[in-house]
Design a protein around this motif. Structure first.
Motif, PDB file in Angstrom:
ATOM      1  N   UNK A 304      14.600  -3.250   0.992  1.00 52.85           N
ATOM      2  CA  UNK A 304      14.448  -4.600   0.467  1.00 52.85           C
ATOM      3  C   UNK A 304      13.048  -5.154   0.656  1.00 52.85           C
ATOM      4  N   UNK A 305      12.973  -6.442   0.899  1.00 51.72           N
ATOM      5  CA  UNK A 305      11.671  -7.120   0.902  1.00 51.72           C
ATOM      6  C   UNK A 305      10.778  -6.755   2.075  1.00 51.72           C
ATOM      7  N   UNK A 306      11.308  -6.065   3.100  1.00 50.13           N
ATOM      8  CA  UNK A 306      10.397  -5.599   4.153  1.00 50.13           C
ATOM      9  C   UNK A 306       9.372  -4.621   3.582  1.00 50.13           C
ATOM     10  N   UNK A 307       9.741  -3.975   2.462  1.00 47.72           N
ATOM     11  CA  UNK A 307       8.814  -3.031   1.836  1.00 47.72           C
ATOM     12  C   UNK A 307       7.652  -3.748   1.161  1.00 47.72           C
ATOM     13  N   UNK A 308       7.733  -5.066   1.009  1.00 48.11           N
ATOM     14  CA  UNK A 308       6.625  -5.806   0.415  1.00 48.11           C
ATOM     15  C   UNK A 308       5.354  -5.721   1.251  1.00 48.11           C
ATOM     16  N   UNK A 309       5.478  -5.256   2.495  1.00 45.88           N
ATOM     17  CA  UNK A 309       4.264  -4.957   3.281  1.00 45.88           C
ATOM     18  C   UNK A 309       3.471  -3.862   2.581  1.00 45.88           C
ATOM     19  N   UNK A 310       4.177  -2.807   2.153  1.00 44.77           N
ATOM     20  CA  UNK A 310       3.510  -1.701   1.452  1.00 44.77           C
ATOM     21  C   UNK A 310       3.023  -2.158   0.081  1.00 44.77           C
ATOM     22  N   UNK A 311       3.861  -2.895  -0.630  1.00 44.60           N
ATOM     23  CA  UNK A 311       3.456  -3.406  -1.945  1.00 44.60           C
ATOM     24  C   UNK A 311       2.219  -4.286  -1.826  1.00 44.60           C
ATOM     25  N   UNK A 312       2.184  -5.138  -0.807  1.00 47.65           N
ATOM     26  CA  UNK A 312       1.019  -6.005  -0.598  1.00 47.65           C
ATOM     27  C   UNK A 312      -0.224  -5.189  -0.318  1.00 47.65           C
ATOM     28  N   UNK A 313      -0.067  -4.120   0.483  1.00 48.76           N
ATOM     29  CA  UNK A 313      -1.219  -3.255   0.768  1.00 48.76           C
ATOM     30  C   UNK A 313      -1.771  -2.662  -0.522  1.00 48.76           C
ATOM     31  N   UNK A 314      -0.870  -2.251  -1.420  1.00 49.19           N
ATOM     32  CA  UNK A 314      -1.323  -1.695  -2.698  1.00 49.19           C
ATOM     33  C   UNK A 314      -2.084  -2.745  -3.504  1.00 49.19           C
ATOM     34  N   UNK A 315      -1.587  -3.966  -3.554  1.00 51.71           N
ATOM     35  CA  UNK A 315      -2.252  -5.033  -4.302  1.00 51.71           C
ATOM     36  C   UNK A 315      -3.592  -5.406  -3.663  1.00 51.71           C
ATOM     37  N   UNK A 316      -3.609  -5.451  -2.328  1.00 49.37           N
ATOM     38  CA  UNK A 316      -4.843  -5.808  -1.614  1.00 49.37           C
ATOM     39  C   UNK A 316      -5.916  -4.745  -1.816  1.00 49.37           C
ATOM     40  N   UNK A 317      -5.511  -3.510  -1.850  1.00 44.12           N
ATOM     41  CA  UNK A 317      -6.493  -2.440  -2.027  1.00 44.12           C
ATOM     42  C   UNK A 317      -6.847  -2.237  -3.498  1.00 44.12           C
ATOM     43  N   UNK A 318      -6.256  -3.037  -4.357  1.00 47.95           N
ATOM     44  CA  UNK A 318      -6.654  -3.054  -5.774  1.00 47.95           C
ATOM     45  C   UNK A 318      -7.340  -4.378  -6.121  1.00 47.95           C
ATOM     46  N   UNK A 319      -7.947  -4.999  -5.130  1.00 47.86           N
ATOM     47  CA  UNK A 319      -8.821  -6.137  -5.391  1.00 47.86           C
ATOM     48  C   UNK A 319      -8.241  -7.508  -5.130  1.00 47.86           C
ATOM     49  N   UNK A 320      -6.960  -7.625  -4.835  1.00 39.46           N
ATOM     50  CA  UNK A 320      -6.401  -8.938  -4.564  1.00 39.46           C
ATOM     51  C   UNK A 320      -6.678  -9.346  -3.111  1.00 39.46           C
ATOM     52  N   UNK A 321      -6.523 -10.627  -2.847  1.00 38.12           N
ATOM     53  CA  UNK A 321      -6.613 -11.166  -1.494  1.00 38.12           C
ATOM     54  C   UNK A 321      -5.382 -12.044  -1.259  1.00 38.12           C
ATOM     55  N   UNK A 322      -5.126 -12.459  -0.018  1.00 41.70           N
ATOM     56  CA  UNK A 322      -3.972 -13.339   0.203  1.00 41.70           C
ATOM     57  C   UNK A 322      -3.999 -14.604  -0.637  1.00 41.70           C
ATOM     58  N   UNK A 323      -5.171 -15.073  -1.010  1.00 45.09           N
ATOM     59  CA  UNK A 323      -5.263 -16.316  -1.787  1.00 45.09           C
ATOM     60  C   UNK A 323      -5.292 -16.082  -3.299  1.00 45.09           C
ATOM     61  N   UNK A 324      -5.176 -14.832  -3.742  1.00 47.61           N
ATOM     62  CA  UNK A 324      -5.169 -14.545  -5.177  1.00 47.61           C
ATOM     63  C   UNK A 324      -3.927 -15.140  -5.830  1.00 47.61           C
ATOM     64  N   UNK A 325      -4.076 -15.722  -7.025  1.00 44.50           N
ATOM     65  CA  UNK A 325      -2.922 -16.291  -7.723  1.00 44.50           C
ATOM     66  C   UNK A 325      -1.853 -15.230  -7.990  1.00 44.50           C
ATOM     67  N   UNK A 326      -0.596 -15.604  -7.775  1.00 46.86           N
ATOM     68  CA  UNK A 326       0.526 -14.711  -8.040  1.00 46.86           C
ATOM     69  C   UNK A 326       1.742 -15.585  -8.323  1.00 46.86           C
ATOM     70  N   UNK A 327       1.942 -15.907  -9.577  1.00 49.68           N
ATOM     71  CA  UNK A 327       2.977 -16.865  -9.969  1.00 49.68           C
ATOM     72  C   UNK A 327       4.363 -16.400  -9.528  1.00 49.68           C
ATOM     73  N   UNK A 328       5.125 -17.331  -9.016  1.00 50.51           N
ATOM     74  CA  UNK A 328       6.522 -17.088  -8.645  1.00 50.51           C
ATOM     75  C   UNK A 328       7.399 -17.725  -9.719  1.00 50.51           C
ATOM     76  N   UNK A 329       7.904 -16.913 -10.648  1.00 51.28           N
ATOM     77  CA  UNK A 329       8.667 -17.421 -11.796  1.00 51.28           C
ATOM     78  C   UNK A 329      10.056 -16.771 -11.779  1.00 51.28           C
ATOM     79  N   UNK A 330      11.058 -17.554 -11.540  1.00 54.11           N
ATOM     80  CA  UNK A 330      12.414 -17.019 -11.473  1.00 54.11           C
ATOM     81  C   UNK A 330      12.831 -16.417 -12.808  1.00 54.11           C
ATOM     82  N   UNK A 331      13.420 -15.214 -12.770  1.00 54.86           N
ATOM     83  CA  UNK A 331      13.896 -14.557 -13.984  1.00 54.86           C
ATOM     84  C   UNK A 331      12.844 -13.794 -14.740  1.00 54.86           C
TER      85      UNK A 331
END
Length: 544
Positions: A304-331
């Motif tokens: 489940x969402x504990x794996x978002x640690x790995x997903x975040x690492x992938x996004x961070x190493x592709x140029x994103x930062x914690x403050x990068x926009x990432x819309x939360x849109x249900x559905x």
């Protein structure tokens, strides 16, 4: 007996041997109503060769008394003739004296019960002597009386008549053991007795069998033990002379292990593992029920969402930062894929990656999937060691991040799909996030483990720093805030829940670190991870 399987200790028992002199010290105290038939002939004479009815009460007491009298007096031939297997019982009764070195014995029978009218329980009070050392030995056993081939009542021969711990093919032996006992100790030298740690009841014997011959030190003792016919570990029944045990040092920590055992109590189908973030050393393993499946090391469920640690690492190493926009849109989803719901139908069009992580917004990560491409997630997983076979020193389930496209790809972005993990694996993920380095978990020293130990490059220090910020935010303002209250600045966490096809409630997951210890837990069908698995992890970390 705390050691691996003995071999080559005893010689062959010759089934044709007929008796051994020198049993004169043997005695019997009869508690049965034998009707005065101490010689035993009356029962045999009265039985019809074709009689197939169950033995009468008198038959049972007469034959039991005759058999025990013959055995106690050393008349092995007579005792064996009173059984349904004279040849086998002759060898076993002979070995009882010559191999188990029982030099005197007294039997105290008890009457059969109404529920088992053909079974005679009896107490054995014996003396065992070996190389000048003599000790008493007392135990309970039983025998059953049946009709033999000719219809006469006889003792049904089983090895368990000699001792209830003996099974078919087992032998009773007294002698100096070939190797000393092996104590399992924690990283501080404290003995880990499996009786005190239910979740280690299967792990500790496995460690003994794997590493007993690799550990030096100690001196062997002298014991009466069961030599197992299936070559499994022998079982000590009586100690004549204690030896000095050898010691196998593990990475476990007795204090943390005790806390882990307590934390999973009452939580069915749960498991927790703690590791040292700097070495990968496994500090604790606990699961409930302790007699059931090992949910700590061998689970293979989606994290489940504990794996978002790995997903975040992938996004961070592709140029994103914690403050990068990432819309939360249900559905929402990408590429016309199936829609994904957020917990509580949350929406935040102005969210950034750090907020999505802290609040565990699914679509905040899914909508960024194209940032890393279908290979990006598996490449990030490889940095955490999740694409390798792990060799931790005891059986475990390897991680699995298969990768894929379409809905499988977006499902894996949030720890679902075909991803498989255990609390051990997710504790290691948290440890790598904490330090940036991957240390394959292990339970003993690297030098003892046979075969390759998994390696991985880890993540950059920048990515590690960002992950620590995000995992800290989950505690200070996110879904882990309640359960991790009171933990200081050197702590971080991630909650998770994973939907399954077989349960109405999702599996609850939680992983966190505090200082040099990382831990993760799962509670199957536990619902939200912060409520089910979170308290388990928090309790383990507080004990460290």
């Amino acid at each position: 007996m705390s050691r691996g399987v003995k071999t080559g200790i005893i010689g062959t028992v010759f089934a044709g041997m007929l008796g051994v002199a020198g049993f004169g010290a043997y005695n019997i105290y009869t508690g049965l109503d034998s009707g005065g038939g101490g010689g035993g002939s009356s029962a045999n004479e009265q039985s019809s060769p074709t009689n197939s009815a169950p033995p009468s009460g008198k038959d049972v007491t007469d034959i039991a008394s005759d058999f025990l009298t013959a055995w106690s007096s050393g008349d092995i031939t007579r005792a064996a003739q009173l059984t349904d297997s004279p040849r086998t019982s002759t060898g076993a009764l002979t070995a009882y004296k010559t191999q188990a070195h029982v030099t005197s014995v007294e039997f105290t029978p008890s009457p059969p019960t109404e529920t088992a009218p053909t079974v005679v329980p009896f107490t054995v009070t014996a003396q065992v002597s070996y190389q000048g050392v003599a000790v008493p030995w007392s135990y309970r056993s039983s025998l059953a009386v049946v009709r033999g081939i000719a219809g006469k009542p006889v003792v049904q021969w089983k090895q368990s008549v000699l001792n209830p711990h003996l099974g078919d093919g087992d032998t009773l032996v007294t002698g100096q053991v070939p190797a000393p006992d092996l104590e399992i100790v924690d990283r501080k030298g404290r003995v880990m007795d499996p009786a005190d740690y239910p979740s280690l009841v299967r792990i500790i014997p496995d460690l003994r069998s794997r590493y007993a011959d690799k550990v030096g030190g100690g001196t062997p003792g002298t014991e009466t033990y069961v030599e197992k016919g299936d070559q499994s570990a022998p079982q000590t029944l009586n100690v004549l002379k204690k030896g000095k045990p050898a010691r196998l040092e593990t990475t476990l920590d007795a204090t943390i292990q005790k806390a882990a055992e307590k934390a999973v109590t009452g939580k069915d189908k749960s498991g927790v593992t703690a590791v040292d973030v700097n070495t990968g050393g496994i500090l604790a393993v606990a699961y409930n029920p302790a007699s059931g499946f090992d949910y700590a090391l061998r689970d293979n469920a989606a994290p489940g969402s504990t794996f978002k640690i790995v997903t975040s690492a992938a996004l961070l190493e592709h140029g994103m930062t914690p403050s990068s926009p990432a819309k939360c849109i249900n559905g929402a989803n990408i590429n016309q894929g199936k829609p994904y719901k957020n917990d509580g139908n949350m929406n935040n069009p102005s969210a950034n990656l750090k907020w999505d992580f802290a609040q565990s917004c699914n679509t905040g990560f899914i909508l960024k999937a194209n940032t890393i491409g279908t290979s990006g997630l598996k490449n990030a997983a490889a940095q955490f060691g999740l694409t390798k076979e792990w060799n931790i020193g005891t059986p475990t389930q390897d991680p699995s991040v298969p990768g894929g496209s379409g809905d499988e790809f977006t499902s894996e972005m949030i720890g679902q799909g075909q991803i498989q993990a255990s609390p051990l694996i997710m504790a290691s993920v948290a440890a790598t996030a904490r330090t940036g380095d991957f240390h394959q978990p292990r339970i003993v020293a690297k030098s003892l483990i046979e075969g390759p130990i998994a390696t991985a490059p880890g993540i950059s220090q920048q990515t590690s720093q960002y992950l620590r910020q995000m995992m800290r935010s989950a505690i200070t303002s996110g879904t882990a805030s309640g359960v991790m209250s009171g933990f200081g600045p050197d702590s971080g966490a991630k909650t998770g829940s994973a939907e399954t096809d077989t349960s109405a409630e999702p599996n609850g997951w939680f992983t966190a670190y505090d200082g040099s210890v990382a831990a993760a837990a799962v509670v199957h069908s536990g619902g939200h991870g912060n409520q089910s698995a979170g308290p388990i992890v928090a309790a383990v970390l507080r004990a460290s």
